[in-house]
Enzyme design. Structure first.
Site, mmCIF file in Angstrom:
data_model
loop_
_atom_site.group_PDB
_atom_site.id
_atom_site.type_symbol
_atom_site.label_atom_id
_atom_site.label_comp_id
_atom_site.label_asym_id
_atom_site.label_seq_id
_atom_site.Cartn_x
_atom_site.Cartn_y
_atom_site.Cartn_z
ATOM 1 N N LYS A 145 0.841 -1.192 0.000
ATOM 2 C CA LYS A 145 0.000 0.000 0.000
ATOM 3 C C LYS A 145 0.880 1.248 0.000
ATOM 4 C CE LYS A 145 -3.513 -2.415 2.765
ATOM 5 N NZ LYS A 145 -4.233 -2.436 4.051
ATOM 6 N N HIS A 146 0.247 2.382 -0.254
ATOM 7 C CA HIS A 146 0.975 3.644 -0.251
ATOM 8 C C HIS A 146 1.414 4.009 1.163
ATOM 9 C CE1 HIS A 146 0.148 4.734 -4.427
ATOM 10 N NE2 HIS A 146 -1.074 4.291 -4.246
ATOM 11 N N GLU A 147 2.575 4.642 1.270
ATOM 12 C CA GLU A 147 3.002 5.196 2.545
ATOM 13 C C GLU A 147 1.993 6.251 2.980
ATOM 14 O OE1 GLU A 147 5.241 5.375 5.819
ATOM 15 O OE2 GLU A 147 5.993 4.227 4.125
ATOM 16 N N PRO A 163 3.670 0.840 -4.620
ATOM 17 C CA PRO A 163 2.859 1.725 -5.444
ATOM 18 C C PRO A 163 3.557 2.997 -5.880
ATOM 19 C CG PRO A 163 1.576 0.846 -3.653
ATOM 20 C CD PRO A 163 2.992 0.438 -3.410
#
Length: 585
Positions: A219-221, A230
């Protein structure tokens, strides 16, 4: 649930009760968040007070226990809980004669190893790869090849033998049709490393968009931080788009197309990309039928379209049909000096980004704020998510036309909409594509000079890395400009460009220099990138790309579904490749 563990708190202290709060290790300068009230022990029944809570297992947690009266801190524990683990936190006094409190964490039931499905999937795909490689080696043995000729259609078999796992080749001794021969010759002149680079980015992007097995590291930070998958995807797409611009425009002009004709093609392609992003690939469909009231204006394709428009027009303005040797004083800089007006334009753009980001006054926010808002910065600026970038989008687009669930909402509990593909960040995506354009110019000016090309890729990678180290001070949060994908900060651009140059160097060496790898199977989606990207979005919720799972809280089931869906798109792109079907805009 996935990414959670059960924590039972046993309070053996007399009244008053305790307050349990927690803070995620990935949440920078965040407030503690209340989890539960733990009642005091019942001394008459000698029964401790208990409370059970679900705790996050994605990141280390800091647990804080304090008295419900007087707010006195009793103990603080830092621990990384394991998924589906069962834990007890026992709070008691060390002795009746002292007021010292001990907090002991006990593992009642050990967590599962949720990463085993990844290892199993890796072994499966490595096994498939080994079988394909072994099959290809066997086909080089004359008796085996002759046996295949006898069993299969000789014409189809010949194409298979000479295809390098499916790549077209001109050596087709049986097929006398001149059209495939011409098509194959043109394909050989194409830099397969660029298509492979694009295909790698696209395949991982499809996998992550489908869920990535529901693993947190796909997932995105949440805000500032290291590059997860991503962020490492979209930048590759933007970077390689810039590289392709240099090669495509030079080719069209060499074939005699006028600049006005090329400009019309650029305008049309940008328009179609933006339109596809708004009409077809629009996340706000989940809010109901598409209407202007809830239409998200920014987006991935929209940003790609606008970035393509600016960078392609900029290159068209200064490019030459004949990219011969530079006649100036510094021939080693022939891919830079003739285009100094482009560099001035890019530097002015970056100056605009810096001024707007750090000097634009934002109501109720400190000037130059680039934080996540919410509970970050100790909750001082809850409605300042993204600073100037968020403010500009809300002012020009309106909150309803932005992304409603930014990645900062989970950890930082932000309530303001924020769009990671917003207006201000597009400036730095243009810078990113321009750096990709530079990679394309290198391959043009030093055509077939492999050592020169690879040396310049290394130099550009080192330069970008040094700039990133200076901007970030080699830290996650303490740099002048932290790495931030949501903002598309300039440090994010230089860091990802550093990786892009190095990755392109490796693929170029393997595919186009040594020819140890044909690029398959990543080559195929790379040559049909628009179709695969739009297709995987449109059909994301349809069988066979998605089905009802037996256990929705299983990483293994999610990973299986997401890998199968991604593999299907690779197979589809391969079939289209073999049938010579390419969707170009």
């Amino acid at each position: 649930r996935m990414d959670q563990a059960l924590l039972l708190v046993r309070n053996e202290l007399p009244a008053p009760g305790l307050n349990l709060a927690a803070r995620s290790g990935s949440c920078h300068q965040c407030l503690y968040q209340f989890l539960a009230f733990v009642p005091p022990s019942n001394e008459s029944l000698r029964k401790p007070g208990t409370a059970s809570v679900m705790v996050d297992t994605q990141h280390p947690l800091t647990l804080l226990l304090n008295s419900s009266v007087g707010d006195r801190d009793l103990c603080k524990i830092q621990y990384h809980f394991g998924e589906f683990g069962n834990y007890s936190l026992v709070v008691k006094t060390l002795s009746t004669s002292t007021q010292n409190v001990s907090c002991d964490l006990i593992i009642n039931e050990g967590p599962i190893n949720s990463y085993l499905p990844i290892l199993f999937a890796f072994l499966v795909y490595m096994g498939i790869l080994a079988i394909l490689i072994a099959g290809r080696l066997l086909m080089k043995i004359d008796p085996v090849r002759n046996w295949v000729y006898k069993k299969l259609n000789p014409r189809a078999t010949d194409r298979m033998i000479n295809s390098e796992l499916g790549s077209p080749n001109t050596t087709d001794s049986i097929n006398c049709d001149p059209t495939p021969h011409q098509w194959s010759t043109a394909s050989r002149r194409r830099l397969h490393s660029l298509d492979t680079f694009r295909g790698l980015s696209l395949v991982i992007m499809v996998f992550v968009n489908y869920g990535g097995g529901k693993y947190w590291f796909f997932k995105h930070e949440s805000w500032n931080g290291k590059l997860h998958f991503p962020p490492a995807l979209f930048f590759r797409f933007v970077f390689i788009m810039g590289t392709s611009i240099a090669l495509a425009l030079g080719s069209m002009l060499r074939w005699g197309s006028s600049k006005w004709k090329v400009l019309r093609k650029i305008l049309w392609r940008a328009f179609v990309l933006i339109l596809l992003g708004i009409i077809i690939v629009n996340p706000n469909y989940c809010l109901g039928p598409l209407s202007w009231d809830n239409l998200r204006i920014p987006g991935v394709l929209q940003r790609l379209g606008f970035t393509y428009l600016v960078v392609a027009a900029l290159e068209l303005l200064f490019t030459r049909a004949d990219s011969g040797t530079w006649e100036g004083r510094f021939p080693a800089l022939q891919d830079i000096l003739p285009y100094w007006p482009q560099w001035i334009f890019i530097l002015v753009l970056e100056a605009i980004w810096l001024c707007l980001t750090f000097l634009l006054p934002v109501p109720d926010c400190p000037r130059g704020y680039i934080g996540p808002g919410g509970i970050g910065d100790f909750g001082k600026y809850p409605n300042c998510t993204g600073g100037a970038a968020g403010y500009i989008d809300r002012l020009l687009l309106g909150e309803k036309h932005m992304y409603q669930h930014p990645s900062s909402g989970v950890i930082y509990q932000t309530t303001m909409p924020y769009d990671p593909e917003g207006i201000l960040g597009t400036i730095n995506s243009i810078v990113m594509a321009f750096l990709g354009l530079q990679a394309g110019k290198i391959t043009l000016f030093y055509k077939d000079q492999h050592k020169q090309i690879m040396t310049r890729f290394v130099i550009w990678g080192i330069v970008m890395g040094i700039i990133s180290a200076i901007l970030t001070k080699c830290s996650k949060e303490e740099g002048f400009i932290p790495i931030n994908k949501n903002l598309w900060s300039i440090s994010y651009v230089t860091t990802t460009s550093c990786f892009a140059f190095i990755l392109l160097l490796l693929i170029y060496y393997l595919v186009d220099v040594k020819k140890w790898w044909s690029g398959a199977p990543l080559l195929y989606p790379g040559m049909n990138s628009i179709l695969v990207y739009i297709g995987h979005q449109v059909f994301a919720n349809y069988f066979p790309f998605k089905w009802k799972m037996q256990d929705s809280q299983s990483h293994a089931e999610h990973l299986t579904q997401n890998l199968i869906a991604t593999t299907l798109w690779v197979i589809i792109s391969y079939i289209l490749y073999r049938r010579r079907i390419f969707w170009k805009i």
